[in-house]
Design a protein around this motif. Structure first.
Motif, PDB file in Angstrom:
ATOM      1  N   ILE A 322       0.858  -1.203   0.000  1.00 46.27           N
ATOM      2  CA  ILE A 322       0.000   0.000   0.000  1.00 46.27           C
ATOM      3  C   ILE A 322       0.893   1.252   0.000  1.00 46.27           C
ATOM      4  O   ILE A 322       0.643   2.208  -0.748  1.00 46.27           O
ATOM      5  N   LEU A 323       1.943   1.215   0.801  1.00 48.94           N
ATOM      6  CA  LEU A 323       2.850   2.364   0.886  1.00 48.94           C
ATOM      7  C   LEU A 323       3.634   2.529  -0.413  1.00 48.94           C
ATOM      8  O   LEU A 323       3.832   3.648  -0.892  1.00 48.94           O
ATOM      9  N   ARG A 324       4.087   1.410  -0.968  1.00 48.55           N
ATOM     10  CA  ARG A 324       4.796   1.495  -2.250  1.00 48.55           C
ATOM     11  C   ARG A 324       3.906   2.143  -3.305  1.00 48.55           C
ATOM     12  O   ARG A 324       4.328   3.064  -4.012  1.00 48.55           O
ATOM     13  N   ASP A 325       2.662   1.660  -3.383  1.00 49.30           N
ATOM     14  CA  ASP A 325       1.763   2.158  -4.427  1.00 49.30           C
ATOM     15  C   ASP A 325       1.374   3.618  -4.208  1.00 49.30           C
ATOM     16  O   ASP A 325       1.012   4.317  -5.144  1.00 49.30           O
ATOM     17  N   ALA A 326       1.477   4.063  -2.944  1.00 49.82           N
ATOM     18  CA  ALA A 326       1.205   5.476  -2.654  1.00 49.82           C
ATOM     19  C   ALA A 326       2.476   6.324  -2.801  1.00 49.82           C
ATOM     20  O   ALA A 326       2.452   7.526  -2.532  1.00 49.82           O
ATOM     21  N   GLY A 327       3.588   5.682  -3.192  1.00 46.90           N
ATOM     22  CA  GLY A 327       4.839   6.420  -3.392  1.00 46.90           C
ATOM     23  C   GLY A 327       5.518   6.832  -2.101  1.00 46.90           C
ATOM     24  O   GLY A 327       6.267   7.814  -2.066  1.00 46.90           O
ATOM     25  N   VAL A 328       5.288   6.077  -1.025  1.00 46.02           N
ATOM     26  CA  VAL A 328       5.869   6.421   0.276  1.00 46.02           C
ATOM     27  C   VAL A 328       7.127   5.579   0.532  1.00 46.02           C
ATOM     28  O   VAL A 328       7.027   4.355   0.662  1.00 46.02           O
ATOM     29  N   PRO A 329       8.299   6.195   0.596  1.00 42.86           N
ATOM     30  CA  PRO A 329       9.492   5.437   0.973  1.00 42.86           C
ATOM     31  C   PRO A 329       9.489   5.202   2.479  1.00 42.86           C
ATOM     32  O   PRO A 329       8.994   6.033   3.239  1.00 42.86           O
ATOM     33  N   VAL A 330      10.024   4.069   2.891  1.00 45.82           N
ATOM     34  CA  VAL A 330       9.962   3.681   4.309  1.00 45.82           C
ATOM     35  C   VAL A 330      11.357   3.350   4.830  1.00 45.82           C
ATOM     36  O   VAL A 330      12.080   2.550   4.217  1.00 45.82           O
ATOM     37  N   LEU A 331      11.722   3.973   5.943  1.00 43.65           N
ATOM     38  CA  LEU A 331      12.917   3.544   6.682  1.00 43.65           C
ATOM     39  C   LEU A 331      12.495   2.300   7.458  1.00 43.65           C
ATOM     40  O   LEU A 331      11.844   2.390   8.505  1.00 43.65           O
ATOM     41  N   TRP A 332      12.829   1.158   6.923  1.00 44.90           N
ATOM     42  CA  TRP A 332      12.240  -0.126   7.321  1.00 44.90           C
ATOM     43  C   TRP A 332      13.209  -0.875   8.240  1.00 44.90           C
ATOM     44  O   TRP A 332      14.312  -1.200   7.842  1.00 44.90           O
ATOM     45  N   ARG A 333      12.767  -1.112   9.466  1.00 43.90           N
ATOM     46  CA  ARG A 333      13.644  -1.664  10.507  1.00 43.90           C
ATOM     47  C   ARG A 333      13.044  -2.938  11.081  1.00 43.90           C
ATOM     48  O   ARG A 333      12.563  -2.972  12.210  1.00 43.90           O
ATOM     49  N   PRO A 334      13.071  -4.023  10.315  1.00 45.36           N
ATOM     50  CA  PRO A 334      12.489  -5.270  10.813  1.00 45.36           C
ATOM     51  C   PRO A 334      13.468  -6.007  11.736  1.00 45.36           C
ATOM     52  O   PRO A 334      14.658  -5.696  11.776  1.00 45.36           O
ATOM     53  N   LEU A 335      12.955  -6.966  12.473  1.00 45.91           N
ATOM     54  CA  LEU A 335      13.786  -7.894  13.265  1.00 45.91           C
ATOM     55  C   LEU A 335      14.756  -7.129  14.166  1.00 45.91           C
ATOM     56  O   LEU A 335      15.941  -7.431  14.234  1.00 45.91           O
ATOM     57  N   HIS A 336      14.206  -6.159  14.866  1.00 43.03           N
ATOM     58  CA  HIS A 336      15.052  -5.232  15.612  1.00 43.03           C
ATOM     59  C   HIS A 336      15.588  -5.828  16.921  1.00 43.03           C
ATOM     60  O   HIS A 336      15.044  -6.793  17.446  1.00 43.03           O
ATOM     61  N   GLU A 337      16.680  -5.193  17.385  1.00 46.13           N
ATOM     62  CA  GLU A 337      17.314  -5.532  18.677  1.00 46.13           C
ATOM     63  C   GLU A 337      17.565  -7.025  18.812  1.00 46.13           C
ATOM     64  O   GLU A 337      17.475  -7.586  19.907  1.00 46.13           O
ATOM     65  N   ALA A 338      17.923  -7.658  17.710  1.00 42.70           N
ATOM     66  CA  ALA A 338      17.967  -9.117  17.690  1.00 42.70           C
ATOM     67  C   ALA A 338      18.964  -9.705  18.687  1.00 42.70           C
ATOM     68  O   ALA A 338      18.645 -10.656  19.405  1.00 42.70           O
ATOM     69  N   SER A 339      20.152  -9.152  18.733  1.00 44.04           N
ATOM     70  CA  SER A 339      21.198  -9.795  19.542  1.00 44.04           C
ATOM     71  C   SER A 339      20.860  -9.807  21.024  1.00 44.04           C
ATOM     72  O   SER A 339      21.438 -10.584  21.788  1.00 44.04           O
ATOM     73  N   GLY A 340      19.939  -8.959  21.450  1.00 46.92           N
ATOM     74  CA  GLY A 340      19.538  -8.967  22.858  1.00 46.92           C
ATOM     75  C   GLY A 340      18.836 -10.255  23.259  1.00 46.92           C
ATOM     76  O   GLY A 340      18.882 -10.652  24.423  1.00 46.92           O
ATOM     77  N   GLY A 341      18.190 -10.908  22.288  1.00 49.82           N
ATOM     78  CA  GLY A 341      17.562 -12.199  22.573  1.00 49.82           C
ATOM     79  C   GLY A 341      16.191 -12.115  23.213  1.00 49.82           C
ATOM     80  O   GLY A 341      15.543 -13.135  23.423  1.00 49.82           O
ATOM     81  N   TRP A 342      15.732 -10.894  23.532  1.00 47.80           N
ATOM     82  CA  TRP A 342      14.437 -10.807  24.214  1.00 47.80           C
ATOM     83  C   TRP A 342      13.257 -10.928  23.248  1.00 47.80           C
ATOM     84  O   TRP A 342      12.140 -11.149  23.674  1.00 47.80           O
ATOM     85  N   PHE A 343      13.536 -10.791  21.944  1.00 49.26           N
ATOM     86  CA  PHE A 343      12.501 -11.053  20.929  1.00 49.26           C
ATOM     87  C   PHE A 343      12.824 -12.393  20.270  1.00 49.26           C
ATOM     88  O   PHE A 343      13.989 -12.732  20.066  1.00 49.26           O
TER      89      PHE A 343
END
Ligand code: CA
Length: 501
Positions: A322-343
């Motif tokens: 939806i964002l792509r089609d609306a022309g919205v660029p996204v600073l995309w931060r998936p799978l965050h803080e991984a090394s902490g192990g709490w997620f």
């Protein structure tokens, strides 16, 4: 999010310290360059056994290899500390080199004149050096304290040496994105970020309820300005939440923010598939509330799990489309803080995580054609870095406590050294906002900050009211007024911004 902040406080400190051990390749070449041009000068050496002690700390001589007449030991309980009184000849930046030993990895607090400066990491069975880098001290007398966090170290001495100047090259970042098919909008945004990196800092604020929501409004009320970046979360689009009736307008909020001339960043508290939920369904992104074995899934030992993850990715891809089609660029931060192990995505170690990160990159980029994404990697440990071909920006999340406005230059420089050449480094989440004047002074030019929502900005009440528990009102106003800080009002028309390669 406030409900898991407390856990993050302790775990983040640990994660940040652990990465000290894993900053190999990048650091080496930076050091080689530095060796040619810069030699640190020792300006003082102080034996710990001659310093002042509090609590259980005392002098001992039982461990061999110390200098002077012994070392300080007995870091057993909170409040136990060793305090060095030092003299600094002139205003400037100094590295604090501590010599210590312990029977296993240990981490303890370092403060200068009562202000947190970093961590002393002890990991050697012989006395060995660990540095807290680039501490600014004015000419005159200062107190440098090592205080018990994990405790159980022998502390031999402190050397103070002049710090290596910041290499201006760390701010010269190519705007080229890792996705060769990146959209024009994404390229324009990255060009804008790169053009400002090193001289300006973009302001940012997470706000689940969008541009008109509580956190944004209280920041506007205090500062008279609008954060340049709106932080949002895809959490409620996770299928295992949607099936419990979760609802979200995050995508629509993002479109609105972009239409208003602002910038959007997204994280995703990925609620694990229902099959793996062991606790409350709405805590399903926590390791503690799931029994998902990511290593088994990524190794092909849980084929159903793989399919379930693909379904989740599909649900998220629909929103990003939806964002792509609306022309919205996204600073995309998936799978965050991984090394902490709490997620859960960080609970099966670095290899499984990296496989999932690369898989996610591949699916979203090559299958769904989401060329509007700028990939912000937030693994927070060099060992967890998936590779330059999957990362555009490096993000660190830092929650230093209350009213702590230091630039976090130590963590900034660690992140700069994850890669060679360096990538843009941003403060992808923070509690307290760091003081932009200190960022400029210290050379810790985070590309942006993005304060987490809830209590970090607003009081938990129906009336929109700023909460000064973490960043005081006058400080926040001063930070937003700083000439080095970009707010939404300062952003040019990004749809016409020149692309730089
Ligand atoms: Ca000593």
């Amino acid at each position: 999010m406030s409900r898991y902040t407390e856990q993050m406080f302790s775990a983040l400190t640990l994660a940040a310290a652990l990465c000290l051990t894993g900053c190999g390749a990048g650091a080496a070449s930076t050091d080689e360059r530095a060796e040619e041009e810069f030699e640190s000068v020792q300006i003082g050496e102080y034996e710990a056994e001659d310093a002042a002690f509090t609590g259980h700390v005392h002098k001992d001589t039982g461990t061999s290899g110390y200098s002077g007449t012994g070392y300080a030991t007995g870091f057993e309980e909170d409040g136990d500390s060793c305090v060095f009184s030092v003299q600094i000849p002139e205003d400037g930046f100094y590295d604090l080199r501590f010599y210590s030993t312990g029977d296993s990895y240990k981490e303890n607090y370092v403060s200068v004149d009562g202000e947190a400066a970093g961590s002393l990491v002890t990991e050697s069975a012989q006395f060995d050096v660990s540095s807290v880098e680039r501490v600014y001290m004015a000419a005159g007398d200062h107190e440098i304290a090592v205080a018990k966090y994990w405790g159980w170290i022998d502390l031999d001495r402190l050397q103070i040496v002049t710090a290596e100047p910041i290499d201006p090259g760390i701010y010269e970042i190519p705007a080229k994105l890792c996705n060769a098919d990146a959209s024009e909008e994404a390229k324009r945004l990255m060009s804008y970020l790169c053009d400002n990196y090193g001289t300006k800092i973009l302001s940012g604020q997470y706000c689940d309820s969008g541009p008109a929501g509580k956190e944004i409004q209280v920041v506007k009320k205090v500062t008279g300005k609008t954060p340049a970046i709106l932080g949002l979360d895809l959490i409620e689009y996770s299928p295992s939440r949607a099936e419990h009736g979760s609802d979200s307008s995050a995508t629509q909020f993002a479109v609105k923010q972009w239409e208003d001339g602002g910038i959007v960043t997204f994280c995703w508290h990925w609620n694990a598939p229902s099959k793996y939920l062991t606790g409350e369904w709405y805590k399903g992104f926590y390791t503690d509330s799931t029994n998902i074995d990511l290593a088994a899934i990524m190794d092909g030992r849980d084929e159903e799990g793989y399919e379930l993850l693909m379904q989740d990715i599909d649900a998220i891809a629909q929103q990003l489309t939806i964002l792509r089609d609306a022309g919205v660029p996204v600073l995309w931060r998936p799978l965050h803080e991984a090394s902490g192990g709490w997620f859960w995505w960080g609970a099966s170690g670095a290899e499984a995580y990296k496989k999932l990160y690369v898989l996610l990159y591949d699916r979203l980029t090559n299958e769904y054609g989401l060329n509007n994404l700028i990939w912000v990697w937030n693994g927070q440990d060099a060992e967890w870095y998936p590779g330059d071909e999957y990362v555009d920006i490096i993000g660190e999340d830092i929650y230093p406590g209350e009213h702590v406005y230091t630039s976090q230059v130590n963590k900034y420089l660690q992140a700069v050294r994850y890669t060679d050449p360096p990538k843009m480094v941003v403060l992808s989440e923070n509690g307290c906002v760091p003081d932009p004047d200190l960022m400029v002074r210290d050379g810790a030019m985070w590309g942006f900050w993005c304060t987490w929502g809830g209590e970090f900005a607003a009081k938990d009440m129906a009336i929109f009211s700023y909460n000064d528990q973490y960043t005081q009102e006058d400080a926040l106003k001063r930070f937003y007024d700083n000439d080095a800080v970009i707010t939404l009002e300062d952003i040019p028309d990004l749809s016409a911004y020149p692309i730089r390669e």
